[in-house]
Motif scaffolding. Structure first.
Motif, PDB file in Angstrom:
ATOM      1  N   GLU A  87     -16.762-113.695 -10.331  1.00 30.55           N
ATOM      2  CA  GLU A  87     -16.342-112.690 -11.294  1.00 30.55           C
ATOM      3  C   GLU A  87     -15.451-113.353 -12.334  1.00 30.55           C
ATOM      4  OE1 GLU A  87     -13.314-109.919  -9.628  1.00 30.55           O
ATOM      5  OE2 GLU A  87     -13.539-111.115  -7.807  1.00 30.55           O
ATOM      6  N   SER A  88     -15.185-112.654 -13.416  1.00 28.00           N
ATOM      7  CA  SER A  88     -14.243-113.159 -14.404  1.00 28.00           C
ATOM      8  C   SER A  88     -12.842-112.980 -13.843  1.00 28.00           C
ATOM      9  CB  SER A  88     -14.374-112.397 -15.722  1.00 28.00           C
ATOM     10  OG  SER A  88     -15.596-112.730 -16.334  1.00 28.00           O
ATOM     11  N   VAL A  89     -12.105-114.075 -13.784  1.00 22.02           N
ATOM     12  CA  VAL A  89     -10.804-114.086 -13.131  1.00 22.02           C
ATOM     13  C   VAL A  89      -9.782-114.725 -14.060  1.00 22.02           C
ATOM     14  CG1 VAL A  89      -9.540-115.072 -11.183  1.00 22.02           C
ATOM     15  CG2 VAL A  89     -11.871-114.283 -10.849  1.00 22.02           C
ATOM     16  N   ASP A  90      -8.612-114.103 -14.158  1.00 24.76           N
ATOM     17  CA  ASP A  90      -7.502-114.706 -14.890  1.00 24.76           C
ATOM     18  C   ASP A  90      -6.780-115.653 -13.931  1.00 24.76           C
ATOM     19  OD1 ASP A  90      -5.307-115.444 -16.371  1.00 24.76           O
ATOM     20  OD2 ASP A  90      -4.554-113.416 -16.675  1.00 24.76           O
ATOM     21  N   ASN A 119      -4.035-117.178 -14.162  1.00 23.50           N
ATOM     22  CA  ASN A 119      -2.612-116.866 -14.008  1.00 23.50           C
ATOM     23  C   ASN A 119      -2.389-115.819 -12.919  1.00 23.50           C
ATOM     24  OD1 ASN A 119      -1.863-118.650 -16.033  1.00 23.50           O
ATOM     25  ND2 ASN A 119      -1.954-117.102 -17.629  1.00 23.50           N
ATOM     26  N   ASP A 120      -3.247-114.777 -12.876  1.00 24.76           N
ATOM     27  CA  ASP A 120      -3.112-113.738 -11.850  1.00 24.76           C
ATOM     28  C   ASP A 120      -3.323-114.321 -10.456  1.00 24.76           C
ATOM     29  OD1 ASP A 120      -2.612-111.809 -13.753  1.00 24.76           O
ATOM     30  OD2 ASP A 120      -4.665-111.025 -13.772  1.00 24.76           O
ATOM     31  N   LYS A 165      -1.140-116.395 -22.534  1.00 22.33           N
ATOM     32  CA  LYS A 165      -2.395-115.665 -22.743  1.00 22.33           C
ATOM     33  C   LYS A 165      -3.268-115.803 -21.500  1.00 22.33           C
ATOM     34  CE  LYS A 165      -4.718-119.486 -24.970  1.00 22.33           C
ATOM     35  NZ  LYS A 165      -4.339-120.403 -25.942  1.00 22.33           N
ATOM     36  N   PRO A 166      -4.139-114.834 -21.264  1.00 27.56           N
ATOM     37  CA  PRO A 166      -5.014-114.906 -20.079  1.00 27.56           C
ATOM     38  C   PRO A 166      -5.927-116.136 -20.138  1.00 27.56           C
ATOM     39  CG  PRO A 166      -5.095-112.718 -21.078  1.00 27.56           C
ATOM     40  CD  PRO A 166      -4.331-113.599 -22.023  1.00 27.56           C
ATOM     41  N   THR A 182      -9.202-117.033 -18.519  1.00 24.97           N
ATOM     42  CA  THR A 182     -10.266-116.426 -17.736  1.00 24.97           C
ATOM     43  C   THR A 182     -11.370-117.421 -17.449  1.00 24.97           C
ATOM     44  OG1 THR A 182      -9.765-114.337 -18.834  1.00 24.97           O
ATOM     45  CG2 THR A 182     -11.833-114.455 -17.644  1.00 24.97           C
ATOM     46  N   VAL A 183     -11.782-117.461 -16.185  1.00 27.29           N
ATOM     47  CA  VAL A 183     -12.914-118.276 -15.757  1.00 27.29           C
ATOM     48  C   VAL A 183     -13.801-117.421 -14.866  1.00 27.29           C
ATOM     49  CG1 VAL A 183     -11.694-120.477 -15.859  1.00 27.29           C
ATOM     50  CG2 VAL A 183     -11.693-119.183 -13.744  1.00 27.29           C
ATOM     51  N   LYS A 184     -15.051-117.818 -14.711  1.00 29.47           N
ATOM     52  CA  LYS A 184     -15.959-117.121 -13.794  1.00 29.47           C
ATOM     53  C   LYS A 184     -16.016-117.931 -12.507  1.00 29.47           C
ATOM     54  CE  LYS A 184     -20.452-115.023 -13.469  1.00 29.47           C
ATOM     55  NZ  LYS A 184     -20.539-113.635 -13.776  1.00 29.47           N
ATOM     56  N   LYS A 208     -12.773-115.486  -6.796  1.00 33.21           N
ATOM     57  CA  LYS A 208     -11.324-115.320  -6.829  1.00 33.21           C
ATOM     58  C   LYS A 208     -10.673-115.762  -5.515  1.00 33.21           C
ATOM     59  CE  LYS A 208      -7.910-111.659  -7.460  1.00 33.21           C
ATOM     60  NZ  LYS A 208      -7.729-110.234  -7.719  1.00 33.21           N
TER      61      LYS A 208
END
Length: 179
Positions: free
Chosen positions: A118-121, A123-124, A151-152, A154-156, A159
């Motif tokens: 999934e697309s994941v930030d 940093n989160d 800034k976010p 995001t990678v796929k 998680k």
């Protein structure tokens, strides 16, 4: 026998004697079993980690049931409270929701859902991994210093696996600093 280079040798000694009785001796056989021992240790560690994951999932389920009861009761209490009491109740509710989120993360980590991308930030994921490891790190007298992009990022990816990598890096760093 382990030599100074860390290689592990299995040594077998077998006595021999001549049929004629004219002498005797010893046959010495040595075999390098370093790789076998490393493989055995890896299998044992994997087994321990699998057991730990099952245990974590069980604990998480046991925590979730009373949490749901607490949240339900907190929501029922909200109806008849004044503003100051509602603010206090909100702080309690935030704490319970944080516990629930941690339990959810623990369950996801224990289940090792490896096929979902999934697309994941990033940093989160890093923040959640730090939250999971916070107790262990602080108990060791250490502190994690964050230097995350604002800034976010995001990678796929999966998680849970990314979080597991971050947790492993934090654990390894903690162990290295302690040693």
């Amino acid at each position: 026998i382990q030599n100074e280079e860390g290689r592990i040798l299995s040594v077998y000694l077998s006595p021999i004697s001549m049929e004629s009785g004219s002498g005797s001796g010893i046959v010495v056989r040595a075999k390098d079993i370093t790789e076998e021992r490393l493989t055995q240790k890896g299998v044992l560690l994997s087994s321990k980690l699998a057991s730990l994951g099952e245990m974590a999932a069980g604990i998480a389920h046991e925590i979730n049931n009373p949490l749901q009861t607490i949240l339900g009761n907190l929501e029922m209490l909200e109806v008849n409270l004044d503003t100051e009491e509602l603010e206090r109740l909100d702080r309690v509710k935030e704490g319970v929701l944080r516990i629930r989120s941690t339990v959810k993360d623990l369950l996801m980590f224990a289940r090792e859902q490896t096929t979902e991308s999934e697309s994941v930030d990033i940093n989160d994921v890093i923040e959640k991994a730090i939250d999971i490891m916070h107790h262990h790190v602080s108990r060791a007298g250490l502190e994690v210093i964050r230097d995350l992009d604002t800034k976010p990022l995001t990678v796929k990816c999966n998680k849970n696996l990314l979080q597991q990598v971050i947790i492993n890096l934090l654990q390894n760093a903690k162990d290295a600093i302690e040693d």
